[in-house]
Motif scaffolding. Structure first.
Motif, PDB file in Angstrom:
ATOM      1  N   GLN A   9      45.730   4.377  -0.127  1.00 38.02           N
ATOM      2  CA  GLN A   9      44.904   3.198   0.132  1.00 38.02           C
ATOM      3  C   GLN A   9      43.437   3.568   0.333  1.00 38.02           C
ATOM      4  O   GLN A   9      42.560   2.710   0.249  1.00 38.02           O
ATOM      5  N   ILE A  10      43.161   4.833   0.616  1.00 33.21           N
ATOM      6  CA  ILE A  10      41.791   5.285   0.861  1.00 33.21           C
ATOM      7  C   ILE A  10      41.132   5.772  -0.425  1.00 33.21           C
ATOM      8  O   ILE A  10      40.060   5.314  -0.808  1.00 33.21           O
ATOM      9  N   SER A  11      41.822   6.712  -1.092  1.00 35.27           N
ATOM     10  CA  SER A  11      41.235   7.309  -2.301  1.00 35.27           C
ATOM     11  C   SER A  11      42.348   7.883  -3.158  1.00 35.27           C
ATOM     12  O   SER A  11      43.166   8.683  -2.672  1.00 35.27           O
ATOM     13  N   PHE A  12      42.372   7.494  -4.422  1.00 36.62           N
ATOM     14  CA  PHE A  12      43.401   8.017  -5.322  1.00 36.62           C
ATOM     15  C   PHE A  12      43.220   9.516  -5.562  1.00 36.62           C
ATOM     16  O   PHE A  12      44.197  10.257  -5.664  1.00 36.62           O
ATOM     17  N   SER A  13      41.973   9.972  -5.657  1.00 32.06           N
ATOM     18  CA  SER A  13      41.722  11.398  -5.892  1.00 32.06           C
ATOM     19  C   SER A  13      42.179  12.230  -4.699  1.00 32.06           C
ATOM     20  O   SER A  13      42.769  13.305  -4.881  1.00 32.06           O
ATOM     21  N   ARG A  22      48.963  15.314  -2.734  1.00 32.99           N
ATOM     22  CA  ARG A  22      50.302  15.351  -3.336  1.00 32.99           C
ATOM     23  C   ARG A  22      50.503  16.619  -4.158  1.00 32.99           C
ATOM     24  O   ARG A  22      51.592  17.205  -4.151  1.00 32.99           O
ATOM     25  N   TYR A  23      49.451  17.064  -4.828  1.00 33.33           N
ATOM     26  CA  TYR A  23      49.528  18.306  -5.603  1.00 33.33           C
ATOM     27  C   TYR A  23      49.814  19.497  -4.687  1.00 33.33           C
ATOM     28  O   TYR A  23      50.693  20.318  -4.965  1.00 33.33           O
ATOM     29  N   ILE A  33      52.663  11.181   4.844  1.00 34.44           N
ATOM     30  CA  ILE A  33      51.275  11.649   4.867  1.00 34.44           C
ATOM     31  C   ILE A  33      50.510  11.103   3.668  1.00 34.44           C
ATOM     32  O   ILE A  33      49.339  10.720   3.775  1.00 34.44           O
ATOM     33  N   GLU A  34      51.180  11.030   2.527  1.00 36.28           N
ATOM     34  CA  GLU A  34      50.516  10.647   1.280  1.00 36.28           C
ATOM     35  C   GLU A  34      50.262   9.143   1.177  1.00 36.28           C
ATOM     36  O   GLU A  34      49.222   8.720   0.644  1.00 36.28           O
ATOM     37  N   ALA A  35      51.201   8.326   1.665  1.00 32.30           N
ATOM     38  CA  ALA A  35      51.099   6.873   1.493  1.00 32.30           C
ATOM     39  C   ALA A  35      49.784   6.281   2.025  1.00 32.30           C
ATOM     40  O   ALA A  35      49.130   5.511   1.317  1.00 32.30           O
ATOM     41  N   PRO A  36      49.342   6.609   3.255  1.00 32.42           N
ATOM     42  CA  PRO A  36      48.065   6.047   3.733  1.00 32.42           C
ATOM     43  C   PRO A  36      46.870   6.511   2.902  1.00 32.42           C
ATOM     44  O   PRO A  36      45.892   5.770   2.764  1.00 32.42           O
TER      45      PRO A  36
END
Length: 308
Positions: free
Chosen positions: A254-258, A264-265, A248-251
């Motif tokens: 690529q869109i937005s680090f925030s 992820r938090y 879920i996190e990997a894509p």
């Protein structure tokens, strides 16, 4: 060395101390203090470290503590985008990869112990001796090392020696260079958890049958064992969902680090910390004998000592 000024999605990095990282540190410290207290209590009574279920409980406490420490380091590195040499990252990730599986495998062993105690009481002393428990712990760590060995083996044959001296943002995903490696990791974890779920359901059904046939004190004890198995099942479910989080996190990275950081938090709190705080609840507070010992030592002997 990695570029610290720009991130995927075109965002710039601003080093700060957000509320999220502070909350995580507080939770980790609380859980580590609780685990330390329970571990100290475990070693204060001989009957605890000669009984299978308490020994396995101590294994979950130690593995959870190792995992919390190492994963918290990775959380801090990710939050502040701190890069380290790959060979140092390997050492940290070995602990994470092994102990992320030790807890669910140990929970499965504890479920089997409850099954033997309730459904095969005459053979419990033979099957759950101290020696067999030590062998069980070795098997647990052996099975838990399989994903780590596979992931790192495929990584070692795919990289040059110079790569280990490079500075990278440390995470397990660093060692998954190709899509097929991600699929292989997923397949191994899913297979392991499928076997654990089958064992859990089998034990639940067998204990339920005994619970229906039991009466009096036996029925009460059996129902308590049944609730313990259900709680183990809930923990395993949370651990299983945790394995899906990277997909879920990997894509999102690529869109937005925030956005990636926020998701992820949330996943870290719900599916990483939450399962680890259930172990003290299940065996540290729900177990009458252990709770009495814990209460005695927490109160510095003011409470009446009435433990096994």
């Amino acid at each position: 060395m990695a570029d610290n000024n720009s991130l995927p999605g075109g965002e710039s990095l601003q080093v700060q101390l957000p509320d999220q990282i502070v909350t995580v540190q507080i939770l980790v410290i609380i859980f580590l203090c609780i685990n330390l207290l329970l571990i100290v209590t475990f070693f204060t009574k001989e009957s605890f470290y000669t009984t299978t279920r308490y020994i396995l409980f101590a294994v979950t406490l130690l593995s959870d503590s190792f995992l919390l420490l190492m994963s918290n380091i990775l959380v801090i590195f990710t939050q502040f985008y701190i890069t380290i040499q790959v060979w140092v990252c390997i050492i940290i990730c070995v602990v994470v990869l092994v102990y992320v599986t030790v807890t669910p495998v140990t929970l499965t062993a504890m479920t089997l112990e409850r099954y033997v105690a309730i459904c095969m009481p005459l053979r419990h002393g033979e099957l759950c001796s101290r020696r067999s428990t030590i062998h069980c712990i070795l098997i647990i760590h052996g099975l838990s090392s399989v994903p780590c060995i596979v992931i790192l083996s495929t990584f070692f044959v795919s990289t040059s020696l110079s790569f280990y001296k490079q500075y990278q943002l440390c995470s397990v995903e660093l060692f998954l260079l190709y899509i097929w490696q991600q699929h292989l990791r997923s397949a191994i974890y899913q297979f392991q958890f499928l076997i654990m779920c089958i064992i859990l359901v089998f034990c639940y059904v067998k204990i339920m049958k005994v619970a229906k046939a039991a009466s009096g004190e036996d029925k009460k004890s059996t129902k308590k064992g049944l609730r313990t198995v259900v709680l183990h099942g809930f923990q395993l479910l949370l651990c299983l969902i945790q394995l899906w989080c990277p997909f879920i996190e990997a894509p999102l990275l690529q869109i937005s680090f925030s956005l990636f950081n926020n998701v992820r938090y949330g996943n870290y709190i719900m599916f990483f910390l939450a399962p680890r705080c259930l172990s003290p609840l299940i065996y540290g507070l729900r177990d009458d004998f252990f709770f009495k010992a814990l209460k005695y030592y927490v109160s510095f002997g003011l409470c009446k000592r009435n433990i096994i």
